[in-house]
Design a protein around this motif. Sequence first.
Motif, short mmCIF file in Angstrom:
data_model
loop_
_atom_site.label_atom_id
_atom_site.label_comp_id
_atom_site.label_asym_id
_atom_site.label_seq_id
_atom_site.Cartn_x
_atom_site.Cartn_y
_atom_site.Cartn_z
N MET A 57 6.51 3.65 6.37
CA MET A 57 6.71 3.14 5.08
C MET A 57 7.75 1.89 5.04
O MET A 57 7.74 1.26 3.88
N TRP A 84 -8.46 12.90 -8.20
CA TRP A 84 -7.87 12.95 -9.44
C TRP A 84 -6.45 12.81 -9.56
O TRP A 84 -5.80 13.26 -8.51
N LYS A 85 -5.93 12.12 -10.48
CA LYS A 85 -4.38 12.04 -10.48
C LYS A 85 -3.90 12.40 -11.81
O LYS A 85 -2.54 12.54 -11.83
N ILE A 88 10.10 10.59 2.26
CA ILE A 88 9.03 9.65 2.35
C ILE A 88 9.25 8.20 2.74
O ILE A 88 8.79 7.76 3.78
N GLN A 89 10.32 7.72 2.02
CA GLN A 89 10.35 6.25 2.47
C GLN A 89 11.34 5.92 3.73
O GLN A 89 11.14 5.04 4.43
N ASP A 99 11.34 11.58 -2.51
CA ASP A 99 11.07 10.07 -2.19
C ASP A 99 11.83 9.37 -1.17
O ASP A 99 11.14 8.73 -0.46
N PHE A 151 3.46 10.71 -13.50
CA PHE A 151 2.58 10.47 -15.08
C PHE A 151 3.75 11.32 -15.87
O PHE A 151 4.51 12.12 -15.67
N SER A 210 0.85 -1.18 -0.06
CA SER A 210 0.08 0.02 0.00
C SER A 210 0.86 1.35 0.04
O SER A 210 0.84 2.32 0.75
N LYS A 211 1.81 1.39 -0.78
CA LYS A 211 2.43 2.64 -1.14
C LYS A 211 2.19 3.01 -2.41
O LYS A 211 1.28 2.64 -2.96
N SER A 212 2.57 3.99 -2.96
CA SER A 212 2.53 4.32 -4.50
C SER A 212 3.85 4.04 -5.04
O SER A 212 4.86 4.57 -4.71
N LYS A 241 4.51 13.57 -0.91
CA LYS A 241 4.79 14.04 -1.95
C LYS A 241 4.77 15.55 -2.65
O LYS A 241 5.44 16.50 -2.70
N ARG A 296 -2.25 4.44 3.65
CA ARG A 296 -0.75 4.81 3.44
C ARG A 296 -0.43 5.13 2.11
O ARG A 296 0.41 6.10 1.62
N THR A 297 -1.34 4.61 0.81
CA THR A 297 -0.89 5.14 -0.35
C THR A 297 -1.62 6.50 -0.56
O THR A 297 -0.58 7.47 -1.09
N SER A 331 1.50 8.62 1.18
CA SER A 331 2.66 8.81 0.30
C SER A 331 2.34 9.80 -0.64
O SER A 331 3.46 10.41 -1.23
N GLU A 332 1.31 9.81 -1.17
CA GLU A 332 1.06 10.88 -2.16
C GLU A 332 0.95 12.33 -1.57
O GLU A 332 1.39 13.47 -2.15
#
Lengths: 479, 1050
Positions: B307, B943-944, B301-302, B298, A109, A68-70, B292, B284-285, B288-289
């Motif tokens: 994480m 939205w991504k 974050i890690q 990165d 992206f 569950s990270k990205s 950012k 968690r996803t 992490s977004e």
Amino acid sequence: MYNKKIIAGIVLCFTIITTGCNKWKDHTALASQDLSQNLLQAVASNPDLSKFREYVGLAGLDSVLQSSKSFTIWAPNNTALQSIDPATVADKAKLKAFILNHISNQLYFTKDVTVPARILMLSGKYNNFSTAKFDEAALVTTDKFVSNGVLHTINAMVPPLQNIWDFINATTTQYAQNAYIKGLNFNAFDPTQAIIDSISVLTGLPVYRPGTGLVPRNLFNDRVYDMKREDKQYTYFVMQDANFVVEADSLKPYFASTSTTITDSLTRWNVVKDLAYDVPYATAFQFPQPLISRSGISVPVNIATVVDVKRMSNGYVYILSKLDVPTKNKFLPITIEGENPSGFLQNDKTSSISYRLRLNPTTSTNFSDILISGHAVTTFYSFYRINETPSIKYQVYAKATNDFQTGAFNQTINAWNTSLGALTGTLTHAVPLYTATGAYNEVYLGDITNTRYGTIDWRVTAVTTGPILLDYLRLVPVP
Amino acid sequence: MHSFKKILTLTVALTACFYGYAQKKGTAAAGNKFQVGGTVINAATGKPVRGIRLSYKEFAASITDSSGHFTIKVPNAEALLLVTGDGYQSKEVPVQGQDKLSIVLYEDGFSSASDDVDLVQGRTTRTLAPYAVTGIQANDGWNRYNETPDSYLQGKAAGLNVIRRSGTQNIGAALFLRGINSLYATNQPLIIVDGIIFNNSMVGGSIISNNYSNPLSSIDVRDIDNITVLKDATSLYGSKGGNGAIVITTIRAKELGTKIDFAVSGGYNAVPKNLPVLQSGDYRTYLSEILKTKGLSDADIQKQPYMNDDPSVAGYYAYHNETNWQDLVMKQAYTKNVYLKVTGGDNIAKYAISLGFLKNDGLTKNTDLSRYNMRFNGDLNLSRRMTATTNLSFTFSEQNLRDQGSASKTNPIFLSLVKAPFLRTNDVSATGVESPIIADRDTLNVSNPVAITDLGQGLSKAYRFAGSMGFKYEITRDLDFNTTIGVIYNKVRESFFIPRKGVVPDSLNNAIAYSRLGSQVTSLFSLYNDTRLTYSKVFHRLHSFTARAGARYLKDKTEQDYGLGYNSAIDELVSVGNGVNGLRKIGGEIGEAKWVSTYFNADYSYADKYFISANLSSDASSRFGKNVTSGFNVNSTVFSVLPSVSAAWLISGEKAMAGSKIDLLKLRASYGLSGNDDIGNYTAQQTYVSQNLLGMQGLVRAGIANDQLQWEQVKKLNVGVDLAVLHERLQFSLDGFSSKTDKLIVYEPAPTASGFDYVVTNSGALKNSGVEFTASARVINKKNFNWDAGFNIAHYVNTITKLPTSRILTSFGGATYITQVNGAANEFYGHQANGVYVSDAVAAAEGLSIRRADGTLAAFKGGDIRFTDFNGDKIIDDNDRTVLGNPNPDLFGSFFNKFSYKRFSLNTVFTFSYGNEVYNYTRAQLEGMSNAYNQTTAVLNRWKNNGEVTNMPKASWGDPMGNSRFSSRWIEDGSYLRLRVVTFSYDVPIKSNFFKYATVYATGNNLFTVTKYKGYDPEFSATESIFGQGVDNTLEPQFRSVQVGFKIGL
């Protein structure tokens, strides 16, 4: 009759209750089917990625792609993976590194890389990503996002490359230069890595467990550029053996020492320290002429001498058949600012010392100097320590302008070689009165030749108990 | 004003005329000439009933025989007979010139126009009152003991909008009777309990966030006999009657025989359905977004401990959990309750005593309520001419509470929603062994909700004593002297403790507050006297005339003292004295107000068909300014003049209506003035407050005194009709009203040169108009089976008609309200959101931007919210706001069904509110995607990438583009339909002489709610002020509860 009504009522109530519960359902329903998938499922559901999917499984990375990270995956399609080295597939560790070199944390992206970006892969390497390309591969499909990341597909593999440091270590037998650099490895003590056994009662300092806290380091990485780093890119030159020895030996006179081993080591260091740059030059045509090394030495690389170029994960390695850096380029003039002394004959005279900011009336600029007067100590001096001074002749220039007293005075400049424990030269400096012509110009005092490589204390010494005044000393090496 | 004086003069003249007429003819009064016969039959069985008493005033009485027959002689053919009997309803039956009457009686408890209502003037029936009143016979109170009198009123009276403040026990409800009558003064109706004005506002405010020590909670619902909601013509309450009045009458002994009621019950409170927040993986996803977008690399974050996915690394177990925080904070709970009531006495003294105890666990973990209450009401016949009444009550309640509402660091429910689900409640070792020590606040800077519930404390102890004595002396047969003296003493002690462990610190001016401690005492002392002369006489047995003249005196003294401390050395030191000396804050307030009111009232009715009443009161108050221009001045004291007149015509009493199917038809009209004196105890006077400037203490002016400050004046017009047909099987009541408040208190902006922001003036005006409709029916009327159904519904429109400025903007919980002329008071005012930009290109094509703090423009991009640019300048700013909704409902009310079959009965009450918008602050936090708060599962659609069609914008730390600003995204339809109460009961057949009756019952509250509102519950009221209504700032929600109990009579 009533029963029917009651039943109808109950049905109505039930309908109302269930519709009431749906209020969140509409709001939280996933807008796209993809969002219910994770990356592993997304990879698996793409028939063109069946090989990639297979290798992910073989490398034991299923759980990572489900976690569950990205992540962002640039997955090579089946055509691209046809040419994979069977040895890579056979070795799980290699395969894992290979796969991880196509996966990064975070979402990337194509819209984010209108300016190409270097992206850290889970393999620890960086790859380039732009709107059309992932490293050398072209993007086939882009920007499919699922619950835990983005999936791009590419038309070529991007295997992990070795970095410059790996290259240096792998080619020590081939290149004496690399063998020398590897020889600069040492172990350093890092207290944050060490295990503390106790705190000393006597000193209050921690007592570390012997053998812990030692980290391997390398002088080249420490003092030039760290070739281990993946987040930077470098250009590294390797001289073929014959040229390397000749180039080093040409510096021998300037590193006179007590033994040839030391001298050899010094000359080699002084060759290699100018062979790494923190700019990745993809082709030799990109070299500026000359290249200026980190220590300020200009290094003229002749394109014609480039034997080979190797692409590394953190830059480029150029193999040169010949590199001849003129000896005069190797030694830079030294300027000693009077107001930054390393020390004094004795430390109890602070009240006699002035650090001044003065105006140069001829240029209308400011300068700083040091003035020591009224110290009442015979041959009082301030000294300026210069380490790693080569054994070379220096022309000594000095600038000092007497604007504090009417009487002109002299001071002496001497060089004290700490290795020899002796003075290697003495010059007299007549400090001009500010009214004199050219009083604000530097004055050539004469030459001092250093005979032994090492640390030199340049002393500005008073004549008996006279004053000391110095704006700067300039030492121009004459090879 | 002028027209009122006219009406007044006219009324007085008219009354005098009648009086004169009556005097002249009085001597020629004849005896009872008209004989009426007939039968009384039971409505359900159709059989005649014996033993029914019929009477006409003090002139005539009769009783039915075994065949239900009666004959009675009355003075005239248009008399209104009063029919009563044990086990049957009381009913007023017009003779209508008929000599044969067929009277149909329903069982006791059947609701009709003949029900009692309590007016200032005394008890009467609704038929005889020319006012818009609703009388509530509180006989269902005994199975709704968990309610406070205000929340009990929900759905009981058309036009009374009762909004429960939150799901916290005892916290009560905000009452709005016929719309919003004031902006800055109170909108709560005047509460009168047993003839004493009941100060129903909490003194000072709670130091436990968003709690409210509700004075009405001191009254046990089972102690209430009758509640009368008085909607119009409240001018008799003078400058306190502007919001209408609610008159509560507590139990009295009705019979001489000793009667004991004993009830025991227990209950269960269910936990509301959890809001759908992200689980660990998705959270968690998201995290992490969002990190950012915060600008973390990165690698950074890690590096975050959560994480890491390697169990061998320390911290793995602390961050790899699936904790449902909502389940940990909101707990199902149990309630228990004992109640005893004894009534009885002899012809000298009658008494009613009640004792009650309840202990209810609250929804939030470790909250509960214990309450002890007792009441003693006595009626004494002191001499032939003198009677006395006493009312004494004492209530003590002790309640454990926690912060709620807008307290993002200490509200456990809010924290349970936003807390990271991968964390756990307690510390955990590197190998995954849980320690009993509660975990500290996390690296995301969110408090541990369990630290608040388990280590924190919040205690409120309330004591309320209310006592009154009334004396009545009959000077002559027609003239009474009455006086009532009442004393209320109310004290609330509160304390709280927020631990340092587990809680995010607050910042003070000069320090960081780790642990927070507080304690407060508020008190209210109220002294009340009402003294009057009543003259009452019936002339010629046709003209009833009553006149009253009296005076009231009310003195309120309030005091609030609080101390706040910070940073006690350890979390075991929880009282305020343990805080750091230098940080302690002490404060408080003392308030005192005196009010004197003189009043005059005259009621006249002719032949019980034509009713006219005139009322006038004139008040002086310590709150009024010295130079008020309206009213009149006596010895430089300003008196208000607030008259009213009302009239009614009981058409069904006319001879022409004889034999029709219409049992009751009555037209009513009233017009009058009343006031609202909640203008601040000292606002009209020049006051000073202490001010600290660079260590120097001094006094500065607190504002500009406005010596013309006066009561808000409310003009009320009401027209109504009451109708009952088919032997009262169908009953209707329709009222139309219009009320105008002028002299509205407004915070008027003051000139800059004055040095003050505003001055309080009477410079606004507003109006409300609306209709109310009540209907009820006996749908099935059989011997063993009855079905009653009914509903009430109300609608009002609130309009601001005058303001000194073009608009007033207020804010609460991030919401902005606008109050502007020709609009309703406090409408939501913000940006209109129209979905999300699909791509950067679409956003660029539209070309909208916001202006950053440094003046540069930032353009909207793909994934940002598409706000409407109303002024067309391509910049989204405050000028692009629009009215987003109105927290006032379009329609509200209730409907009920009551079934009884033999000894079983089933009662259901639905309440509803339709067309009110609410601001979902909680969802704004849970879908704002601008910080590390956990979010709802709706953000999975965020939205991504370009081309993505969704209504959820992108996640961006700190929300630089204001996507989560106050906008139509968070405005929701707050309409709901709720099964408010359902009661099932069974009367156990008793053969013993010892027990009179025994009933077992089960009651369910809030069993289901139909709403589109995306929150725990659509009913909440976060503030006393109107500028905070309709904001869901994460209060303790309403919850389902069930009680089972029995009641026996001895």
